[in-house]
Structure formats: structure tokens, C-alpha cells
Enzyme design. Structure first.
Site, short mmCIF file in Angstrom:
data_model
loop_
_atom_site.label_atom_id
_atom_site.label_comp_id
_atom_site.label_asym_id
_atom_site.label_seq_id
_atom_site.Cartn_x
_atom_site.Cartn_y
_atom_site.Cartn_z
N SER A 139 49.75 41.62 58.08
CA SER A 139 48.36 41.21 58.30
C SER A 139 48.19 39.78 57.81
O SER A 139 48.94 39.33 56.92
CB SER A 139 47.41 42.13 57.53
OG SER A 139 46.09 41.62 57.48
N TYR A 152 45.02 47.23 50.24
CA TYR A 152 45.45 46.89 51.60
C TYR A 152 46.14 45.53 51.59
O TYR A 152 47.22 45.37 52.17
CB TYR A 152 44.25 46.86 52.54
CG TYR A 152 44.62 46.51 53.96
CD1 TYR A 152 45.06 47.50 54.84
CD2 TYR A 152 44.53 45.20 54.43
CE1 TYR A 152 45.41 47.18 56.15
CE2 TYR A 152 44.87 44.87 55.73
CZ TYR A 152 45.32 45.87 56.59
OH TYR A 152 45.67 45.54 57.88
#
Length: 254
Positions: A139, A152
Site C-alpha cells: 500500500s 494496517y
């Protein structure tokens, strides 16, 4: 990775980026197997998209991964691409350990242990194929933190370094390691995020990803233009400004 002629398994592809990528790869002449936890959803996907194969898999469960790997390889012995798509994202408040610890632990299990176990289940087979690919999914938040999702962010940073390291180890094999680095994309990864005007439209993102796979088959990292703001902030020397801008536009921020 070539854009066509592959047999591709994508665990965690019953919605969002995973399903959109599965459909685009199928349209480009690949055999695609969609993996997910919910049998009824898999049945619906198979009915709505003829030609897609499906397999039930829970990437938080080692036994489920082992069973799914056996099923996939029995049905598709020519499998040569694994995309470790499955992942979760949750907001956390680290002022109160009781409110975030269980969520943080489950995020690490899904986002870090899941891909590790998937690669372990398939790497021996992939090494037997003349041209194979493991595509990991990190990401833009691996490189600049969104303050509401600490675990995350950390899990995706771990996937980035895992990808870098495994690529080095497998350099003497037929297996390439490619890292897909999405920016914020309009999916349901967080509640309401599919309507986030600051996020990239899903179709636009997948179109650019497929174009990059086609035009840069030897790429180590798949980076759409919008993720480069996050990816290279530290290299450009404007990391602090990147982090400030990222969190200023976060609709869930405090």
C-alpha cells in the site's frame, strides 16, 4: 509477468480491487481462480462471471490455506501466478489498549501471516513452472502513515520488506516477486470509503495496473501515478509534508 496466458490464483478477490483485477486478467486471456471465505458469495461470482473458477479459503487459517492449495493445484497444475490479495483495514485508537489490541492482532494475522503462509503453500510448485510470479499487495501507506490505521500501515510496510527480501532469495529461480502498491482506492476496505472523493476510482486504478503489467512486464513494483506521492516522499525530502497532507484529507481523522 506477462499480461496473458497465465493461470492466476487470487485469494481475497471476492470484492474490491481483487475481484476487479480478476475480471480484467480473465478478459486479457488468463485463467483466473478467485478465492474467498464465503461459499455463497463464491457461488454467485461463478454464476455471474462464467469461466472464473472459485475456491473457498480463509487466509487466517493455516489448515484452510493448505486445503485450498491442494484443491487449486489439483485442478490447475499449470498455475504460475499467485496474487496475495487478502487483507483487512481497521481504524484504531491507541489511547486505549483495550479498544485496539484484538484488532491489531487480527490485522497482523491477515495482512502479514496470511501472505507468508500463502507463499509457503505455493512456492515449491511455482518453482517448477518456467515463468512464475508471486504478486504481493502492499500500500502507499507502507511509506507514509495514515494516523487512524497504525497496524494496517505497519502490516503493509512489512509486506514491502518481505517482498524485497523474498525477491532476493528467489532470484536464482523462475519465480519473480512483484509488489502491487495501491494508493487510496474507492473500495469498502473502510466503512464508507467507496464514496471517498479523495480516493482513486476503482476502474481507473485497475485499468492503470493492467496497463503497467502489460508495458512493464519486468517491473518489481507496480505503482500507479497517484501512489508515487506517498511512495517517494522520503526520497524527495518532503516526507513530513506528505504525512501532513495525507492526514489532512482523511475523512476519518481526528
Amino acid at each position: 509477468m506477462d499480461i496473458s496466458g497465465n493461470t492466476v490464483f487470487i485469494p481475497g478477490s471476492t470484492s474490491g480491487i481483487g475481484l476487479a483485477l480478476a475480471l480484467r486478467l480473465q478478459a486479457r486471456g488468463n485463467t483466473v481462480i478467485v478465492g474467498g471465505r464465503r461459499a455463497e458469495l463464491l457461488e454467485r461470482i461463478a454464476a455471474e462471471h462464467p469461466g472464473l473458477d472459485t475456491v473457498r479459503i480463509d487466509t487466517t487459517d493455516p489448515a484452510s490455506i493448505t486445503a485450498a492449495a491442494k484443491q487449486v493445484l489439483a485442478a490447475h497444475p499449470d498455475l504460475n501466478v499467485l496474487v496475495t490479495m487478502a487483507g483487512v483495514m481497521h481504524a484504531e485508537d491507541w489511547h486505549d489498549p483495550a479498544s485496539f489490541l484484538a484488532t491489531a492482532e487480527s490485522t497482523v494475522v491477515t495482512n502479514v501471516l496470511g501472505p507468508i503462509r500463502l507463499i509457503a503453500a505455493f512456492v515449491e510448485h511455482l518453482r517448477t513452472r518456467p515463468d512464475a510470479t508471486v504478486m504481493t499487495v502492499s500500500s502507499g501507506l507502507a511509506f507514509a502513515p495514515l494516523k487512524i490505521t497504525p497496524s494496517y500501515n505497519a502490516s503493509k510496510a512489512a509486506i514491502h520488506m518481505l517482498s524485497e527480501s523474498v525477491r532476493l532469495q528467489l532470484a536464482d529461480t523462475s519465480v519473480k516477486v512483484v509488489e502491487l502498491e495501491p494508493p487510496s482506492v474507492r473500495t469498502a476496505l473502510l466503512p464508507g470509503h467507496e464514496d471517498n472523493e479523495h480516493a482513486m476510482p476503482l476502474d481507473e486504478f485497475v485499468t492503470e495496473v493492467v496497463d503497467l503489467i502489460e508495458t512493464r512486464p519486468d517491473a518489481k513494483e507496480i505503482q500507479v501515478e497517484r501512489v508515487k506521492f506517498l511512495r517517494y516522499g522520503e526520497a524527495r525530502g518532503d516526507y513530513d509534508q506528505v504525512v501532513e497532507a495525507l492526514n489532512a484529507t482523511d475523512p476519518h481523522g481526528k
